[in-house]
Design a protein around this motif. Structure first.
Motif, PDB file in Angstrom:
ATOM      1  N   LEU A  24       0.808  -1.216   0.000  1.00  0.00           N
ATOM      2  CA  LEU A  24       0.000   0.000   0.000  1.00  0.00           C
ATOM      3  C   LEU A  24       0.846   1.274   0.000  1.00  0.00           C
ATOM      4  CD1 LEU A  24      -2.771  -1.056   2.528  1.00  0.00           C
ATOM      5  CD2 LEU A  24      -2.856  -1.084   0.040  1.00  0.00           C
ATOM      6  N   ARG A  25       2.147   1.170  -0.316  1.00  0.00           N
ATOM      7  CA  ARG A  25       3.009   2.351  -0.297  1.00  0.00           C
ATOM      8  C   ARG A  25       2.616   3.307  -1.415  1.00  0.00           C
ATOM      9  NH1 ARG A  25       5.595  -1.544  -3.118  1.00  0.00           N
ATOM     10  NH2 ARG A  25       6.926  -0.932  -4.860  1.00  0.00           N
ATOM     11  N   PRO A  26       2.907   4.617  -1.235  1.00  0.00           N
ATOM     12  CA  PRO A  26       2.533   5.600  -2.260  1.00  0.00           C
ATOM     13  C   PRO A  26       3.356   5.423  -3.535  1.00  0.00           C
ATOM     14  CG  PRO A  26       3.702   6.650  -0.448  1.00  0.00           C
ATOM     15  CD  PRO A  26       3.489   5.225  -0.056  1.00  0.00           C
ATOM     16  N   ALA A  27       2.840   5.945  -4.640  1.00  0.00           N
ATOM     17  CA  ALA A  27       3.501   5.792  -5.940  1.00  0.00           C
ATOM     18  C   ALA A  27       4.858   6.479  -5.965  1.00  0.00           C
ATOM     19  CB  ALA A  27       2.610   6.352  -7.041  1.00  0.00           C
ATOM     20  N   SER A  28       5.052   7.516  -5.166  1.00  0.00           N
ATOM     21  CA  SER A  28       6.330   8.229  -5.170  1.00  0.00           C
ATOM     22  C   SER A  28       7.457   7.390  -4.598  1.00  0.00           C
ATOM     23  CB  SER A  28       6.207   9.523  -4.369  1.00  0.00           C
ATOM     24  OG  SER A  28       5.908   9.225  -3.021  1.00  0.00           O
ATOM     25  N   MET A  29       7.145   6.303  -3.937  1.00  0.00           N
ATOM     26  CA  MET A  29       8.182   5.449  -3.349  1.00  0.00           C
ATOM     27  C   MET A  29       8.348   4.131  -4.106  1.00  0.00           C
ATOM     28  SD  MET A  29       7.405   5.970   0.679  1.00  0.00           S
ATOM     29  CE  MET A  29       8.980   5.302   1.191  1.00  0.00           C
ATOM     30  N   ARG A  30       7.780   4.022  -5.282  1.00  0.00           N
ATOM     31  CA  ARG A  30       7.797   2.749  -6.007  1.00  0.00           C
ATOM     32  C   ARG A  30       8.945   2.599  -6.991  1.00  0.00           C
ATOM     33  NH1 ARG A  30       1.429   1.410  -6.875  1.00  0.00           N
ATOM     34  NH2 ARG A  30       0.953   1.536  -4.667  1.00  0.00           N
TER      35      ARG A  30
ATOM     36  N   ALA B 238       8.287   6.659 -11.230  1.00  0.00           N
ATOM     37  CA  ALA B 238       7.222   6.982 -10.275  1.00  0.00           C
ATOM     38  C   ALA B 238       6.671   8.371 -10.566  1.00  0.00           C
ATOM     39  CB  ALA B 238       7.776   6.919  -8.851  1.00  0.00           C
TER      40      ALA B 238
END
Length: 78
Positions: free
Chosen positions: A47-53, A57
């Motif tokens: 469930l991590r945010p897209a900015s940390m993928r 990103a």
């Protein structure tokens, strides 16, 4: 001798004393706690945010490999 005696009241006789049982069947064990931490970590990872993928990103400018026709190709070298 005491362990074989039953606990009796005026209306009933029980084999075990009332109160907390000496068995640890309801206690949390170290493997159960570790498994709970693994499940929590997996849920947070998914469930991590897209900015940390990672690369590509949201919010990052495209790199040089993603030109999409902005610059003409280099002329061939003879």
């Amino acid at each position: 001798l005491r362990q074989s005696q039953s606990y009796c009241t005026d209306t009933e006789c029980l084999q075990e004393m009332p109160g907390p049982s000496p068995s640890s069947s309801g206690d949390l064990t170290v493997p159960m706690i570790m498994m709970a931490w693994v499940v929590i970590a997996l849920v947070l990872f998914l469930l991590r945010p897209a900015s940390m993928r990672g690369p590509g990103a949201a919010g990052k400018p495209p790199g040089p490999h993603n030109n999409h026709g902005r610059e003409p190709p280099a002329p061939p070298v003879d």
